[in-house]
Scaffold this motif. Structure first.
Motif: not given
Lengths: 117, 166
Positions: A50-55, A72-76, A84-93, B42-44
């Motif tokens: 996941f880390v590799q994929h996200l990066a 940071y903006s790239d990640l956002a 697939t990464f929508h679950f990260l929305t909450d921790i990412l304004p 994100c990992c967590t």
């Protein structure tokens, strides 16, 4: 190397993240009771992927590619565009970037200080 | 920066481990600090996501313990099917390692028991060795290498020099 495991199988060579920490995080999830050791290794490996994929995804899709920087903006951006990464929305304004927010904070503080004088 | 408050929510993968992974994935790329921090969080989040899903799958099955199968199904249903092949390789490695260890320990047990048996076999080999001396040289050498005892002891014709231990 972190040798926190009671058993340290050779499979750990292909895993770089600390398995014991992953176990702790998993157990802090509500309702999760017991986890099979192999299942734990799998989850750890999946987290690595996941880390590799996200990066990679963030870097390739982002504007940082020109400056050779991962921002940071790239990640956002990737989180927004990749379902697939929508679950990260909450921790990412989405709209507010951390550094913009910090700038706003600084400005607010400056204004407060000026008002106090 | 390690959080020592007992709060479970502060549990994250160590930053150093994440930094190392990012560096290996994106060599020669600069990474902003807030981006690094974000990846850690994100990992967590990912781990929670997988655990919850796997746990649900587990609850629906008859099992009480989350198994590799549950994790794999969780990955599939959450859209991470592309991870499954590599993740399965790790599973295979685990099984191989566990199997090797089991074999190794049983082998050790087998070696430990018949010390007397090994001794008896050694005597037999010496007897055979003597019989083999009548063969031609190359063949004899080849045969001797097969019959070399594990604990070298003086050959029968050196007994004169052999001092008996009390």
């Amino acid at each position: 190397e972190e040798e926190e495991e009671e058993e340290t199988p050779d499979a750990k060579k292909s895993i770089s993240l600390p398995v014991s920490r992953v176990r702790l995080i998993m157990k802090s999830s509500p309702d999760v009771s017991s986890i099979n050791q192999d299942a734990l290794f799998l989850t750890t490996k999946a987290t690595e992927l996941f880390v590799q994929h996200l990066a990679l995804s963030s870097f390739n899709n982002g504007s940082g590619k020109d400056s050779n920087t991962l921002e940071y903006s790239d990640l956002a951006k990737t989180t927004e565009e990749n379902e697939t990464f929508h679950f990260l929305t909450d921790i990412l304004p989405k709209k507010i970037l951390a550094r913009d927010y910090l700038k706003t904070l600084e400005q607010m503080q400056e204004e407060e200080e000026e008002a106090d004088l | 920066m390690a959080s020592s408050s007992g709060n479970d929510d502060d549990l994250t993968i160590p930053r150093a481990a994440i930094n190392k992974m990012i560096k290996e994935t994106l060599p020669n790329v600069r990474v902003a600090n807030d981006a690094r921090e974000l990846v850690v969080n994100c990992c967590t989040e990912f781990i929670h996501l997988i655990s919850s899903e796997a746990n649900e799958i587990c609850n629906k099955s008859d099992k009480k313990t989350i198994s590799p199968e549950h994790v794999i199904n969780a990955l599939e249903s959450l859209g991470f099917a592309s991870y499954i092949t590599e993740v399965k390789d790790v599973l295979q490695e685990c099984k191989t390692v566990a199997l090797k260890r089991r074999k190794a320990s049983s082998r050790l047990e087998n070696l430990g028991i018949p010390e007397e048996e090994l001794l008896r076999q050694q005597q037999e080999l010496f007897a055979k060795r003597t019989a083999v001396t009548s063969l031609k040289a190359p063949v004899r050498l080849a045969a001797a290498s097969l019959f070399t005892p594990r604990n070298p002891r003086p050959a029968p014709n050196e007994q004169g020099n052999h001092v008996n231990d009390s």
